[in-house]
Design a protein around this motif. Structure first.
Motif, PDB file in Angstrom:
ATOM      1  N   ASP A   1     -33.254  19.356 -29.359  1.00 26.74           N
ATOM      2  CA  ASP A   1     -33.289  19.151 -30.809  1.00 26.74           C
ATOM      3  C   ASP A   1     -34.686  18.790 -31.291  1.00 26.74           C
TER       4      ASP A   1
ATOM      5  N   ASN B   1     -32.261  12.880 -21.827  1.00 33.18           N
ATOM      6  CA  ASN B   1     -31.205  13.891 -21.912  1.00 33.18           C
ATOM      7  C   ASN B   1     -31.730  15.180 -22.523  1.00 33.18           C
TER       8      ASN B   1
ATOM      9  N   TRP C   1     -30.114  17.342 -24.529  1.00 37.35           N
ATOM     10  CA  TRP C   1     -29.670  17.681 -25.888  1.00 37.35           C
ATOM     11  C   TRP C   1     -30.651  17.173 -26.923  1.00 37.35           C
ATOM     12  N   ASP C   2     -30.999  15.901 -26.832  1.00 35.37           N
ATOM     13  CA  ASP C   2     -31.977  15.357 -27.773  1.00 35.37           C
ATOM     14  C   ASP C   2     -33.329  16.035 -27.591  1.00 35.37           C
TER      15      ASP C   2
END
Length: 171
Positions: free
Chosen positions: A38, A32, A34-35
Motif C-alpha cells: 500500500d 508485513n 500488505w502495508d
C-alpha cells in the motif's frame, strides 16, 4: 534532488527499476507485505501527483524519503485511531457511532492533529490546556511561565488556525 517534469527518470522507469526494492524496504520496516504494498503504491502516487521525478542517481534516496514520510503518517494515524477506538470502547453499545461516523471522526482527528502539529509548541500546549483540561487562562499562564495576554494570543492563534482549516479562508 528532484525536479518537476525533468528529463530524469520517467515514472515508468522509476517504478520498473525500484518498485520491488521499495516494497522490500517497506516490508522490512513495517513487518508485513500488505502495508508495504500500500505504501509503495502511495509513494508512486505522491510522485505522480506532485509531478516530481528524481534524478537517476537520487532515485532510491528520494523514494525512501517519500515512503518514510508515509510510514510516519501511517503510524500517527494508527495511534490516533487506536486512542479513538479505546475511547469508544468505554461507551454503552447504544451510543457507539456507525462505521461511517467513525471514519469521519478519525479523518477529523487526523486533520486536527495536522493543524495542531503546525502550531508553535507553546501555542499548541496552551490550546490543549484550555480546551482539553479546561484550565483558565491564568492557570495556563502560570504553567507555561508566560503572561495572561500571551495565553490570549496563543489561544487566538490556535483558533485562527482551526478556522482557516475549517473554512479554508482567512479571517
Amino acid at each position: 534532488m528532484s525536479t518537476a517534469n525533468a528529463p530524469g527518470e520517467p515514472i515508468e522507469v522509476l517504478y520498473r527499476e525500484h518498485s520491488s526494492w521499495l516494497r522490500n524496504w517497506l516490508r522490512a520496516k513495517l513487518g508485513n507485505a500488505w502495508d508495504a504494498a500500500d505504501l509503495a503504491h502511495d509513494t508512486y502516487l505522491r510522485l505522480l501527483n506532485n509531478g516530481t521525478q528524481p534524478a537517476a542517481a537520487d532515485s532510491r534516496r528520494y523514494l525512501t524519503q517519500v515512503a518514510n514520510g508515509l510510514v510516519i503518517d501511517l503510524f500517527r494515524r494508527r495511534g490516533i485511531e487506536s486512542a479513538y477506538l479505546d475511547a469508544l470502547a468505554l461507551l454503552p453499545q447504544a451510543q457507539v457511532p456507525s462505521e461511517e461516523a467513525r471514519a469521519q471522526a478519525i479523518e477529523a482527528l487526523m486533520e486536527l492533529d495536522r493543524i495542531l502539529g503546525d502550531l508553535p509548541p507553546k501555542v499548541r500546549r496552551a490550546f490543549l490546556m484550555c480546551k482539553m483540561d479546561e484550565m483558565s487562562y491564568r492557570d495556563i499562564a502560570q504553567a507555561l511561565a508566560v503572561s495572561v495576554s500571551s495565553v490570549e494570543k496563543y489561544i487566538a492563534t490556535a483558533l485562527g488556525a482551526c478556522y482557516l482549516a475549517l473554512y479554508d479562508q482567512p479571517l
